[in-house]
Enzyme design. Structure first.
Site, PDB file in Angstrom:
ATOM      1  N   ASP A  30       0.866  -1.180   0.000  1.00 30.03           N
ATOM      2  CA  ASP A  30       0.000   0.000   0.000  1.00 30.03           C
ATOM      3  C   ASP A  30       0.895   1.220   0.000  1.00 30.03           C
ATOM      4  O   ASP A  30       2.001   1.194   0.535  1.00 30.03           O
ATOM      5  CB  ASP A  30      -0.908   0.007   1.237  1.00 30.03           C
ATOM      6  N   THR A  86     -11.756   1.720  -6.670  1.00 26.13           N
ATOM      7  CA  THR A  86     -12.291   2.272  -7.928  1.00 26.13           C
ATOM      8  C   THR A  86     -13.469   3.164  -7.553  1.00 26.13           C
ATOM      9  O   THR A  86     -14.619   2.818  -7.832  1.00 26.13           O
ATOM     10  CB  THR A  86     -12.752   1.148  -8.879  1.00 26.13           C
ATOM     11  N   THR A 121     -13.478  -4.342  -8.388  1.00 26.01           N
ATOM     12  CA  THR A 121     -14.603  -4.353  -9.326  1.00 26.01           C
ATOM     13  C   THR A 121     -14.339  -3.286 -10.381  1.00 26.01           C
ATOM     14  O   THR A 121     -14.290  -2.098 -10.064  1.00 26.01           O
ATOM     15  CB  THR A 121     -15.909  -4.066  -8.575  1.00 26.01           C
ATOM     16  N   LEU A 153     -17.078 -10.944  -1.679  1.00 28.85           N
ATOM     17  CA  LEU A 153     -17.013 -10.936  -0.215  1.00 28.85           C
ATOM     18  C   LEU A 153     -18.045  -9.997   0.376  1.00 28.85           C
ATOM     19  O   LEU A 153     -18.193  -8.874  -0.100  1.00 28.85           O
ATOM     20  CB  LEU A 153     -15.622 -10.471   0.241  1.00 28.85           C
ATOM     21  N   ARG A 154     -18.720 -10.451   1.409  1.00 24.11           N
ATOM     22  CA  ARG A 154     -19.601  -9.549   2.145  1.00 24.11           C
ATOM     23  C   ARG A 154     -18.853  -9.032   3.362  1.00 24.11           C
ATOM     24  O   ARG A 154     -18.196  -9.817   4.057  1.00 24.11           O
ATOM     25  CB  ARG A 154     -20.841 -10.304   2.654  1.00 24.11           C
ATOM     26  N   GLU A 155     -18.976  -7.763   3.617  1.00 20.47           N
ATOM     27  CA  GLU A 155     -18.380  -7.231   4.833  1.00 20.47           C
ATOM     28  C   GLU A 155     -19.034  -7.938   6.011  1.00 20.47           C
ATOM     29  O   GLU A 155     -20.226  -8.196   6.006  1.00 20.47           O
ATOM     30  CB  GLU A 155     -18.594  -5.721   4.925  1.00 20.47           C
ATOM     31  N   GLY A 260     -27.183  -0.059   1.306  1.00 26.01           N
ATOM     32  CA  GLY A 260     -26.083   0.908   1.335  1.00 26.01           C
ATOM     33  C   GLY A 260     -24.770   0.169   1.163  1.00 26.01           C
ATOM     34  O   GLY A 260     -24.732  -0.902   0.566  1.00 26.01           O
ATOM     35  N   CYS A 263     -20.506  -1.073  -2.033  1.00 25.15           N
ATOM     36  CA  CYS A 263     -20.569  -1.854  -3.273  1.00 25.15           C
ATOM     37  C   CYS A 263     -21.854  -1.646  -4.062  1.00 25.15           C
ATOM     38  O   CYS A 263     -21.800  -1.200  -5.211  1.00 25.15           O
ATOM     39  CB  CYS A 263     -20.387  -3.323  -2.958  1.00 25.15           C
TER      40      CYS A 263
HETATM   41  C1  UGA Z   1     -22.045  -6.996  -1.314  1.00 25.89           C
HETATM   42  C2  UGA Z   1     -22.309  -8.391  -1.896  1.00 25.89           C
HETATM   43  O1  UGA Z   1     -23.241  -9.097  -1.072  1.00 25.89           O
HETATM   44  C3  UGA Z   1     -21.011  -9.169  -2.006  1.00 25.89           C
HETATM   45  O2  UGA Z   1     -21.255 -10.433  -2.637  1.00 25.89           O
HETATM   46  C4  UGA Z   1     -20.027  -8.358  -2.853  1.00 25.89           C
HETATM   47  O3  UGA Z   1     -18.772  -9.005  -2.959  1.00 25.89           O
HETATM   48  C5  UGA Z   1     -19.809  -7.010  -2.209  1.00 25.89           C
HETATM   49  O4  UGA Z   1     -21.063  -6.326  -2.108  1.00 25.89           O
HETATM   50  C6  UGA Z   1     -18.817  -6.269  -3.083  1.00 25.89           C
HETATM   51  O5  UGA Z   1     -19.159  -5.906  -4.198  1.00 25.89           O
HETATM   52  O6  UGA Z   1     -17.638  -6.151  -2.702  1.00 25.89           O
HETATM   53  P1  UGA Z   1     -21.760  -6.000   1.162  1.00 25.89           P
HETATM   54  O7  UGA Z   1     -21.783  -4.648   0.530  1.00 25.89           O
HETATM   55  O8  UGA Z   1     -20.726  -6.299   2.188  1.00 25.89           O
HETATM   56  O9  UGA Z   1     -21.593  -7.136   0.027  1.00 25.89           O
HETATM   57  O10 UGA Z   1     -23.142  -6.168   1.871  1.00 25.89           O
HETATM   58  P2  UGA Z   1     -24.484  -7.032   1.766  1.00 25.89           P
HETATM   59  O11 UGA Z   1     -24.536  -7.997   2.878  1.00 25.89           O
HETATM   60  O12 UGA Z   1     -24.689  -7.557   0.431  1.00 25.89           O
HETATM   61  O13 UGA Z   1     -25.561  -5.873   2.084  1.00 25.89           O
HETATM   62  C7  UGA Z   1     -25.666  -4.711   1.270  1.00 25.89           C
HETATM   63  C8  UGA Z   1     -26.807  -3.857   1.711  1.00 25.89           C
HETATM   64  O14 UGA Z   1     -28.059  -4.485   1.448  1.00 25.89           O
HETATM   65  C9  UGA Z   1     -26.843  -3.518   3.202  1.00 25.89           C
HETATM   66  O15 UGA Z   1     -27.192  -2.163   3.357  1.00 25.89           O
HETATM   67  C10 UGA Z   1     -27.911  -4.427   3.751  1.00 25.89           C
HETATM   68  O16 UGA Z   1     -28.505  -3.916   4.915  1.00 25.89           O
HETATM   69  C11 UGA Z   1     -28.876  -4.473   2.611  1.00 25.89           C
HETATM   70  N1  UGA Z   1     -29.734  -5.688   2.590  1.00 25.89           N
HETATM   71  C12 UGA Z   1     -29.206  -6.911   2.358  1.00 25.89           C
HETATM   72  C13 UGA Z   1     -31.102  -5.542   2.782  1.00 25.89           C
HETATM   73  O17 UGA Z   1     -31.630  -4.423   2.997  1.00 25.89           O
HETATM   74  N2  UGA Z   1     -31.893  -6.669   2.720  1.00 25.89           N
HETATM   75  C14 UGA Z   1     -31.389  -7.901   2.500  1.00 25.89           C
HETATM   76  O18 UGA Z   1     -32.175  -8.876   2.460  1.00 25.89           O
HETATM   77  C15 UGA Z   1     -30.000  -8.036   2.305  1.00 25.89           C
END
Ligand code: UGA
Length: 442
Positions: A30, A86, A121, A153-155, A260, A263
């Site tokens: 980094d 990005t 991405t 990956l999901r956070e 939110g 991603c």
């Molecule tokens: C997301 C994707 O799930 C990952 O597969 C992807 O790798 C990642 O983006 C990325 O592009 O790097 P993430 O942003 O960590 O992962 O979060 P999510 O668990 O997907 O949730 C995203 C948003 O959707 C949150 O605000 C969550 O509260 C909301 N959400 C999720 C809902 O409102 N309802 C649901 O049923 C699921």
């Protein structure tokens, strides 16, 4: 095998630590010296469950190194993973300047065959662009391959997602690069993870299409929830009835205040931009972006409505600020527009989040009172809002909460509580899409 991971943000750090755990010799690079110094002291700059232990274990085993020396990192590696940011530009398109800088550095340090892997991405066509940059800059004298290997990956569960993914996507042209990628991911081969091997463009699009589809699914159920409120149906019953159809599936059908994070908002906008530029506007995704913005506004309106005659002089307790549980990430969190709107309306906001309060201070308006716990936030509140479904908010002592508040009004934007139980406990309770009054028992 030596691997260099460029960028120690969320994706880079998780990728580096997990690949080291697979037995690779990994150097994470980094350009921010303070970050690298902190990592070398064993401090993790982000909150991700299990990451600190994984980094410590692999650093101790001598398989994981941190440096600011990009040239050295590239020169000793067979595979260079690009995991730099990005960020979105004004028009929603992805800013690729960091990716370009890394591609140039790879060209300048191409001391033998290397596989250049994009984890970030990136818009469709970026792999091609990286290839051209490196070829031009080196005059085509040293062989290399460009591979797209998007992350999913999901956070909050990134390590589990890396170690036990639903699939690994590899976009590449040349068989040597594919063989090297398979070698890197051999522990996943052993647990029979499906691999999708395709060309670079398809792989780049798989990432955007997946995120846009998930964002659409969430937005769809959020619109269904609004309909439920209008028509006297229950969104969880509807989601269950839909999700049992295997073609639909039960996941990502949980309503909330709008998606939110770092991603979905960025990737949906970028995909809409890519499609517009390709002359094939992606109308569903454009609509999802617009609807999600409206949903965040609607969430704020729900809270204002619960306050009755406006926000002035009212106190609102807000539980949860991060965009979802198990992260300290505030990027595009619905808490930002909701809290901002409440403060603009003249309310005093008393907020608590288990992990995101430091980050929240930078993005929420001045005057927000940051509290020690949920009960502290609830003190003297006219309305309590649940904005993020952290586990600790699922089993609050409701009598204690009731006693702490000035008025027992709860707006649950994540549907954590049972409406009947809240009524029993004396709360005036609003949630999302649960207007049904005549649900059968059980
Ligand atoms: C997301 C994707 O799930 C990952 O597969 C992807 O790798 C990642 O983006 C990325 O592009 O790097 P993430 O942003 O960590 O992962 O979060 P999510 O668990 O997907 O949730 C995203 C948003 O959707 C949150 O605000 C969550 O509260 C909301 N959400 C999720 C809902 O409102 N309802 C649901 O049923 C699921």
């Amino acid at each position: 095998m030596h691997i260099c991971v460029v960028g120690t943000g969320y994706v880079g750090l998780v990728t580096g630590a997990c690949l080291a755990d697979f037995g690779m010799d990994v150097t994470c690079v980094d350009k921010v010296t303070e970050k690298i110094d902190a990592l070398n002291r064993g401090e993790i700059p982000i909150y991700e469950p299990g990451l600190d232990a994984l980094v410590a274990k692999n650093a101790k085993a001598g398989r994981l190194h941190f440096t600011t020396d990009l040239s050295a990192g590239i020169r000793q590696a067979l595979a260079v993973f690009i995991a730099v940011g990005t960020p979105p530009k004004e028009d929603g398109s992805a800013d690729l300047s960091y990716v370009v800088q890394v591609a140039e550095a790879i060209a300048d340090n191409l001391n033998g065959y290397k596989v250049v892997v994009t984890k970030s991405t990136v818009p469709i066509g970026t792999g091609q662009m990286i290839e051209e940059i490196i070829r031009k800059r080196t005059g085509g004298t040293v062989p290399f391959s460009v591979v797209s290997n998007p992350e999913f990956l999901r956070e909050g569960s990134a390590i589990e997602d890396f170690m036990r993914p639903d699939r690994v996507v590899i976009g590449a042209r040349d068989p040597q690069a594919i063989a090297i990628m398979k070698d890197i991911y051999s522990p996943l081969y052993l647990i029979e993870t499906p691999f999708v091997i395709t060309n670079v463009e398809s792989s780049e699009l798989i990432k955007y299409a997946s995120n846009a589809f998930l964002a659409t699914k969430i937005t769809f159920i959020n619109e269904v929830a609004a309909l439920c409120d209008a028509l006297g149906a229950d969104v969880h019953h509807v989601a269950k009835g839909m999700g049992l159809d295997k073609r639909i599936g039960p996941k990502f059908l949980h309503p909330g205040p709008g998606y939110g994070g770092s991603c979905f908002p960025k990737d949906t906008q970028a995909l809409a931009d890519i499609a517009r530029n390709a002359g094939v506007p992606f109308e569903i995704v454009e609509t999802v972006v617009a609807v999600n913005e409206r949903l965040k506004e609607r969430a704020a309106e729900k809270v204002l409505a619960a306050l009755g005659d406006g926000g002035e002089d009212a106190t609102v307790a807000v539980l949860g600020l991060s965009f979802k549980p198990e992260t300290d990430d505030m990027r595009e969190s619905p808490a930002i527009p909701v809290v901002t709107r409440l403060v603009e309306a003249g309310a005093t906001v008393r907020a608590f989040d288990p992990a995101a309060m430091e980050n929240a201070k930078a993005v929420l308006p001045d005057g927000v009172v940051y509290c020690e716990n949920a009960y502290h936030a609830a003190e003297g509140a006219d309305v309590l809002v649940i904005l993020t479904e952290w586990n600790q908010f699922r089993s609050l002592d409701l009598d204690r909460l009731h006693a702490a508040m000035r008025r027992p009004v709860v707006v649950d934007l994540r549907n954590v509580y049972d409406p009947a139980r809240m009524a029993e406990k004396g709360f005036e309770y609003t949630s999302i899409g649960r207007a049904a009054k005549n649900l059968p028992e059980g």
